[in-house]
Design a protein around this motif. Structure first.
Motif, mmCIF file in Angstrom:
data_model
loop_
_atom_site.group_PDB
_atom_site.id
_atom_site.type_symbol
_atom_site.label_atom_id
_atom_site.label_comp_id
_atom_site.label_asym_id
_atom_site.label_seq_id
_atom_site.Cartn_x
_atom_site.Cartn_y
_atom_site.Cartn_z
ATOM 1 N N GLN A 1 0.831 -1.198 0.000
ATOM 2 C CA GLN A 1 0.000 0.000 0.000
ATOM 3 C C GLN A 1 0.869 1.252 0.000
ATOM 4 O OE1 GLN A 1 -3.519 0.056 -0.152
ATOM 5 N NE2 GLN A 1 -3.085 2.206 -0.583
ATOM 6 N N GLN A 2 1.937 1.263 0.786
ATOM 7 C CA GLN A 2 2.846 2.409 0.783
ATOM 8 C C GLN A 2 3.511 2.589 -0.575
ATOM 9 O OE1 GLN A 2 5.556 1.743 4.012
ATOM 10 N NE2 GLN A 2 3.985 1.981 5.604
ATOM 11 N N GLN A 3 3.901 1.486 -1.185
ATOM 12 C CA GLN A 3 4.533 1.572 -2.503
ATOM 13 C C GLN A 3 3.559 2.082 -3.547
ATOM 14 O OE1 GLN A 3 6.209 -2.153 -3.771
ATOM 15 N NE2 GLN A 3 7.020 -1.319 -5.695
ATOM 16 N N LYS A 4 2.302 1.627 -3.486
ATOM 17 C CA LYS A 4 1.303 2.094 -4.445
ATOM 18 C C LYS A 4 1.021 3.589 -4.263
ATOM 19 C CE LYS A 4 -3.503 1.683 -5.834
ATOM 20 N NZ LYS A 4 -4.843 1.181 -5.489
ATOM 21 N N TYR B 1 1.361 9.068 -6.438
ATOM 22 C CA TYR B 1 1.785 10.461 -6.297
ATOM 23 C C TYR B 1 2.739 10.840 -7.425
ATOM 24 C CZ TYR B 1 4.122 14.567 -4.354
ATOM 25 O OH TYR B 1 4.650 15.824 -4.188
ATOM 26 N N GLU B 2 3.699 9.972 -7.708
ATOM 27 C CA GLU B 2 4.660 10.260 -8.781
ATOM 28 C C GLU B 2 3.963 10.324 -10.137
ATOM 29 O OE1 GLU B 2 7.581 7.238 -8.459
ATOM 30 O OE2 GLU B 2 8.461 8.004 -6.587
ATOM 31 N N ALA B 3 2.968 9.463 -10.372
ATOM 32 C CA ALA B 3 2.260 9.478 -11.642
ATOM 33 C C ALA B 3 1.470 10.756 -11.825
ATOM 34 C CB ALA B 3 1.332 8.268 -11.735
ATOM 35 N N MET B 4 0.842 11.246 -10.772
ATOM 36 C CA MET B 4 0.089 12.491 -10.873
ATOM 37 C C MET B 4 1.015 13.694 -11.005
ATOM 38 S SD MET B 4 -3.162 11.973 -8.309
ATOM 39 C CE MET B 4 -3.994 13.362 -9.072
ATOM 40 N N VAL B 5 2.187 13.624 -10.404
ATOM 41 C CA VAL B 5 3.152 14.719 -10.549
ATOM 42 C C VAL B 5 3.687 14.770 -11.977
ATOM 43 C CG1 VAL B 5 5.427 15.532 -9.824
ATOM 44 C CG2 VAL B 5 3.773 14.784 -8.115
ATOM 45 N N ARG B 6 3.837 13.609 -12.619
ATOM 46 C CA ARG B 6 4.331 13.585 -13.998
ATOM 47 C C ARG B 6 3.337 14.193 -14.973
ATOM 48 N NH1 ARG B 6 5.959 8.167 -12.810
ATOM 49 N NH2 ARG B 6 4.111 7.450 -13.954
#
Length: 331
Positions: free
Chosen positions: A106-109, A114-119
């Protein structure tokens, strides 16, 4: 106080109430002694009236039950709990391993989402303060820029409100899920305490001729209720494993830079509803492992409660999913 601590309190309550079983032994010994007198007298009289030799072996049954009553907490409860405790320990170890893996995934997801939305330039400013400030600095003070700035504030506020609602509903389902587990554990502890304290009385009544089945019914009911906890741990382990498989698939998809994550957590909500309903089927499932009568009304009431809880949670999930779907269709 955490949920695990509440379950530990119930374990301590059971241990603290066990000495009361010894206090009931005094009453049970008198009842068993009177029953043994009539039982032996009846068997001896029947043998003499039929001019048959007296069979001594059946006459030992009241004395064996009397020894069990005298040392009930040690001989009866101690033996049963010692035999069944490895089952509880084993299933709880399985649950802890699955929950540990689930928390890591869950932490990894969450990090990958977050990284996908920042990209994504269209969503980066909604989740990152740095991107939001950077985009504001790129704008000027023309009427069109001011309109764009106002739209950014509205989009960011709408995203935060939507996220807060989703988190609130998710936390509500998690509370209901934990509450269902606590209800089952509390009722289990109550049943075990009652069966343990009144166990000597059940053994004493079984000494009387015609009430021998009382002993068998007490044993089957005690073992059946005791197994509620292992079955509950196995059910929780199954749900945790299913969620782990879903998270592994989501993590695999999030590794694709072009993938747009779904933050609605619809699948998670569905499995939480399944878990809430499934917890109330544990008494029924345990009855399949060892058949024990006398809990029909309780099982029926539990199933009715589960259906009502499922309807309420399902209505809430459907409403949330419908709102999200409507917004997506509107876009």
């Amino acid at each position: 106080m955490e949920w695990n601590n509440l379950h530990e309190v119930l374990r301590s309550l059971y241990d603290d109430m066990m000495p009361l079983a010894g206090d009931m032994a005094a009453v049970a010994k008198g009842l068993a002694g009177l029953g043994a007198l009539f039982y032996v007298a009846l068997k001896v009289w029947q043998a003499l009236s039929r001019a048959e030799p007296i069979d001594v072996f059946p006459l030992l049954r009241p004395f064996a039950l009397g020894l069990c009553i005298m040392f009930f907490p040690t001989i009866v409860l101690g033996t049963i709990n010692a035999v069944l405790s490895p089952v509880v320990t084993g299933t709880h170890a399985i649950l802890e391993d699955q929950v540990l893996d689930l928390n890591k995934l869950q932490q990894q997801k969450d990090q990958l989402e977050y990284e996908a939305m920042v990209r994504n330039p269209e969503t980066a400013y909604m989740v990152s303060d740095e991107e939001f400030d950077k985009k504001l600095d790129e704008l000027g003070w023309s009427p069109s820029d001011i309109g764009t700035m106002a739209g950014m504030y509205m989009d960011r506020t709408g995203y935060q409100i939507e996220k807060a609602i989703k988190d609130w509903f998710r936390n509500l389902l998690e509370i209901l899920f934990q509450a269902a587990a606590l209800v089952i554990d509390t009722i289990r502890t109550f049943f075990l305490i009652v069966l343990s304290i009144l166990g000597p009385i059940a053994f004493a009544i079984s000494v009387w001729d015609g009430f021998q089945s009382t002993l068998t019914q007490w044993l089957t009911r005690y073992i059946s209720v005791y197994l509620w906890l292992p079955v509950s741990d196995l059910f929780s382990s199954m749900l945790a494993r299913i969620q782990s498989l879903i998270l592994e698939r989501d993590i695999e998809m999030l590794t694709d830079p072009t993938y747009i994550p779904d933050t609605s957590n619809t699948v998670y909500i569905i499995f939480m509803i399944i878990g809430i309903i499934g917890y109330f089927t544990i008494p029924t499932v345990t009855g399949w492992v060892i058949q024990a009568g006398g809990a029909g009304n309780f099982t029926r009431n539990v199933n009715q409660t589960a259906m009502k809880t499922g309807n309420i949670a399902g209505a809430g999930a459907g409403s949330a999913a419908g709102n999200i779907g409507g917004k997506l269709m509107g876009k």
